[in-house]
Design a protein around this motif. Structure first.
Motif, PDB file in Angstrom:
ATOM      1  N   THR A   1       7.206 -13.533   8.824  1.00 56.46           N
ATOM      2  CA  THR A   1       8.183 -14.337   8.936  1.00 56.46           C
ATOM      3  C   THR A   1       8.279 -15.211   9.968  1.00 56.46           C
ATOM      4  O   THR A   1       7.414 -15.214  10.744  1.00 56.46           O
ATOM      5  N   PRO A   2       9.239 -16.296  10.222  1.00 59.21           N
ATOM      6  CA  PRO A   2       9.023 -17.253  11.580  1.00 59.21           C
ATOM      7  C   PRO A   2       9.220 -16.537  12.860  1.00 59.21           C
ATOM      8  O   PRO A   2       8.611 -16.917  13.884  1.00 59.21           O
ATOM      9  N   THR A   3       9.747 -15.310  12.722  1.00 57.72           N
ATOM     10  CA  THR A   3       9.897 -14.628  14.191  1.00 57.72           C
ATOM     11  C   THR A   3       8.690 -13.632  14.239  1.00 57.72           C
ATOM     12  O   THR A   3       8.356 -12.859  15.306  1.00 57.72           O
ATOM     13  N   GLY A   4       7.713 -13.753  13.345  1.00 61.63           N
ATOM     14  CA  GLY A   4       6.301 -12.895  13.439  1.00 61.63           C
ATOM     15  C   GLY A   4       6.501 -11.337  13.093  1.00 61.63           C
ATOM     16  O   GLY A   4       5.584 -10.602  13.147  1.00 61.63           O
ATOM     17  N   ASP A   5       7.538 -11.165  12.258  1.00 58.24           N
ATOM     18  CA  ASP A   5       7.867  -9.882  11.491  1.00 58.24           C
ATOM     19  C   ASP A   5       6.563  -9.913  10.539  1.00 58.24           C
ATOM     20  O   ASP A   5       6.570 -10.922   9.726  1.00 58.24           O
ATOM     21  N   VAL A   6       5.939  -8.635  10.434  1.00 57.08           N
ATOM     22  CA  VAL A   6       4.756  -8.653   9.430  1.00 57.08           C
ATOM     23  C   VAL A   6       4.916  -7.443   8.529  1.00 57.08           C
ATOM     24  O   VAL A   6       5.191  -6.542   8.954  1.00 57.08           O
ATOM     25  N   THR A   7       4.795  -7.597   7.111  1.00 60.59           N
ATOM     26  CA  THR A   7       4.674  -6.433   6.240  1.00 60.59           C
ATOM     27  C   THR A   7       3.391  -6.433   5.793  1.00 60.59           C
ATOM     28  O   THR A   7       2.739  -7.454   5.348  1.00 60.59           O
ATOM     29  N   LEU A   8       2.864  -5.383   5.759  1.00 59.75           N
ATOM     30  CA  LEU A   8       1.216  -5.096   5.277  1.00 59.75           C
ATOM     31  C   LEU A   8       1.452  -4.084   3.907  1.00 59.75           C
ATOM     32  O   LEU A   8       2.265  -3.344   4.098  1.00 59.75           O
ATOM     33  N   ILE A   9       0.761  -4.433   3.022  1.00 60.08           N
ATOM     34  CA  ILE A   9       0.861  -3.653   1.831  1.00 60.08           C
ATOM     35  C   ILE A   9      -0.627  -3.185   1.497  1.00 60.08           C
ATOM     36  O   ILE A   9      -1.624  -4.123   1.375  1.00 60.08           O
ATOM     37  N   THR A  10      -1.033  -1.936   1.387  1.00 59.69           N
ATOM     38  CA  THR A  10      -2.543  -1.512   1.139  1.00 59.69           C
ATOM     39  C   THR A  10      -2.550  -0.549  -0.074  1.00 59.69           C
ATOM     40  O   THR A  10      -1.536   0.178  -0.564  1.00 59.69           O
ATOM     41  N   ALA A  11      -3.771  -0.392  -0.596  1.00 57.23           N
ATOM     42  CA  ALA A  11      -4.062   0.350  -1.501  1.00 57.23           C
ATOM     43  C   ALA A  11      -5.243   1.387  -0.982  1.00 57.23           C
ATOM     44  O   ALA A  11      -6.436   0.953  -0.926  1.00 57.23           O
ATOM     45  N   ILE A  12      -4.971   2.631  -0.648  1.00 62.13           N
ATOM     46  CA  ILE A  12      -5.993   3.603  -0.066  1.00 62.13           C
ATOM     47  C   ILE A  12      -5.728   4.932  -0.911  1.00 62.13           C
ATOM     48  O   ILE A  12      -4.550   5.628  -1.007  1.00 62.13           O
TER      49      ILE A  12
ATOM     50  N   PRO B   1       5.296   3.533  10.772  1.00 63.17           N
ATOM     51  CA  PRO B   1       4.593   4.332  10.071  1.00 63.17           C
ATOM     52  C   PRO B   1       4.337   3.920   8.608  1.00 63.17           C
ATOM     53  O   PRO B   1       5.116   2.839   8.240  1.00 63.17           O
ATOM     54  N   ALA B   2       3.438   4.160   7.975  1.00 69.98           N
ATOM     55  CA  ALA B   2       3.113   3.673   6.330  1.00 69.98           C
ATOM     56  C   ALA B   2       4.018   4.529   5.457  1.00 69.98           C
ATOM     57  O   ALA B   2       4.455   5.815   5.636  1.00 69.98           O
ATOM     58  N   ALA B   3       4.801   3.756   4.601  1.00 70.63           N
ATOM     59  CA  ALA B   3       5.599   4.196   3.403  1.00 70.63           C
ATOM     60  C   ALA B   3       4.963   4.369   2.240  1.00 70.63           C
ATOM     61  O   ALA B   3       4.293   3.192   2.091  1.00 70.63           O
ATOM     62  N   THR B   4       5.024   5.144   1.350  1.00 70.73           N
ATOM     63  CA  THR B   4       4.523   5.288   0.279  1.00 70.73           C
ATOM     64  C   THR B   4       5.488   4.657  -0.832  1.00 70.73           C
ATOM     65  O   THR B   4       6.445   4.876  -0.970  1.00 70.73           O
ATOM     66  N   LEU B   5       5.122   3.503  -1.595  1.00 69.11           N
ATOM     67  CA  LEU B   5       5.719   2.947  -2.645  1.00 69.11           C
ATOM     68  C   LEU B   5       5.205   3.568  -3.752  1.00 69.11           C
ATOM     69  O   LEU B   5       6.075   3.488  -4.893  1.00 69.11           O
ATOM     70  N   ALA B   6       3.842   3.857  -4.349  1.00 68.19           N
ATOM     71  CA  ALA B   6       3.538   4.194  -5.518  1.00 68.19           C
ATOM     72  C   ALA B   6       2.160   5.150  -5.413  1.00 68.19           C
ATOM     73  O   ALA B   6       1.336   4.658  -4.341  1.00 68.19           O
ATOM     74  N   SER B   7       1.560   6.075  -6.020  1.00 63.71           N
ATOM     75  CA  SER B   7       0.690   6.895  -6.229  1.00 63.71           C
ATOM     76  C   SER B   7      -0.119   6.752  -7.535  1.00 63.71           C
ATOM     77  O   SER B   7      -0.744   7.663  -8.080  1.00 63.71           O
ATOM     78  N   ASP B   8       0.071   5.432  -8.232  1.00 62.76           N
ATOM     79  CA  ASP B   8      -0.419   5.523  -9.695  1.00 62.76           C
ATOM     80  C   ASP B   8      -1.371   4.101  -9.832  1.00 62.76           C
ATOM     81  O   ASP B   8      -1.461   3.501 -11.049  1.00 62.76           O
ATOM     82  N   TYR B   9      -2.073   3.749  -8.732  1.00 63.77           N
ATOM     83  CA  TYR B   9      -2.727   2.404  -9.037  1.00 63.77           C
ATOM     84  C   TYR B   9      -4.155   2.698  -9.439  1.00 63.77           C
ATOM     85  O   TYR B   9      -4.636   3.571  -9.077  1.00 63.77           O
ATOM     86  N   TYR B  10      -4.708   1.688  -9.911  1.00 61.84           N
ATOM     87  CA  TYR B  10      -6.236   1.807 -10.292  1.00 61.84           C
ATOM     88  C   TYR B  10      -6.768   0.496 -10.220  1.00 61.84           C
ATOM     89  O   TYR B  10      -6.579  -0.592 -10.659  1.00 61.84           O
ATOM     90  N   ASN B  11      -7.771   0.492  -9.048  1.00 62.98           N
ATOM     91  CA  ASN B  11      -8.714  -0.644  -9.140  1.00 62.98           C
ATOM     92  C   ASN B  11      -7.851  -1.997  -8.884  1.00 62.98           C
ATOM     93  O   ASN B  11      -8.278  -2.963  -9.285  1.00 62.98           O
ATOM     94  N   THR B  12      -6.971  -1.887  -7.911  1.00 64.73           N
ATOM     95  CA  THR B  12      -6.217  -2.931  -7.390  1.00 64.73           C
ATOM     96  C   THR B  12      -6.236  -3.512  -6.034  1.00 64.73           C
ATOM     97  O   THR B  12      -6.296  -2.761  -5.257  1.00 64.73           O
ATOM     98  N   VAL B  13      -6.063  -4.560  -5.776  1.00 63.93           N
ATOM     99  CA  VAL B  13      -5.724  -5.511  -4.623  1.00 63.93           C
ATOM    100  C   VAL B  13      -4.498  -5.825  -4.341  1.00 63.93           C
ATOM    101  O   VAL B  13      -4.029  -6.745  -5.401  1.00 63.93           O
TER     102      VAL B  13
END
Length: 195
Positions: free
Chosen positions: A124-135, A153-165
């Motif tokens: 955002t313009p104020t420097g807030d950053v959101t990071l999305i990872t697949a691990i 802390p990291a929050a889980t969005l899903a646990s069903d990904y496959y070979n994705t960035v």
């Protein structure tokens, strides 16, 4: 199209650099480079109508995973770079405000059980950053408030990904949309998302 000037030359190896541009047309590229003695995350900037400047290091380390550099640039010129390092595996970040040409010292985002397929990032313009990872088969979101803020802390969005960035996009108010590919071992895949 203009001619194709060399941005980086010599023994520096550039691997698919992410590129961002401000509303004024100033461009910044982030890349991992290496020579015989070190690896580093580096940036180069090209002002609108100008020429590419000399690369400047963000971080020098022998533990950088060269294919994992991510850049997010807000139209105002504020930006954040993220990358992964091995030994032990971890995510790191550095920010740059619109008013300066130098990067903040790198900061740990968090340790990870394995190097992720990196990453979706929104700023955002104020420097807030959101990071999305697949691990390890899990899509996670993590947030930092302001340039000098601490990563939450990291929050889980899903646990069903496959070979994705995963990818992410956001608005100036901090609303973020994350997308990734879900595949449960079937011949077809679904594009799914979360806000």
């Amino acid at each position: 199209w203009e001619s194709t000037p060399t941005v980086v030359s010599g023994s520096l190896a550039v691997n698919g650099p992410p590129l961002g541009m401000t509303a004024a047309g100033n461009a910044t590229a982030i890349f991992a480079g290496s020579d015989a003695s070190f690896s580093s995350e580096q940036s180069a900037t090209k002002p609108a109508g100008g020429a590419w400047g000399a690369p400047t290091p963000i971080r020098e380390s022998n533990e950088i995973s060269n294919d994992s550099v991510v850049l997010s640039v807000h139209q105002s010129g504020r930006m954040v770079a993220l990358w992964t390092e091995s030994g032990p595996p971890r995510l790191r970040s550095s920010s740059r405000s619109a008013a300066t040409a130098s990067w903040d010292p790198p900061a740990d985002v968090r340790g990870v059980p394995e190097l992720p397929r990196c990453c979706g990032v929104a700023i955002t313009p104020t420097g807030d950053v959101t990071l999305i990872t697949a691990i390890n088969g899990v899509i996670e979101a993590q947030r930092r408030v302001g340039d000098a803020g601490v990563w939450g802390p990291a929050a889980t969005l899903a646990s069903d990904y496959y070979n994705t960035v995963p990818i992410a996009g956001g608005d100036d108010a901090g609303n973020v949309l994350a997308l990734w590919v879900r595949n449960g071992g079937q011949p077809t895949s679904d594009l799914v998302g979360s806000t």
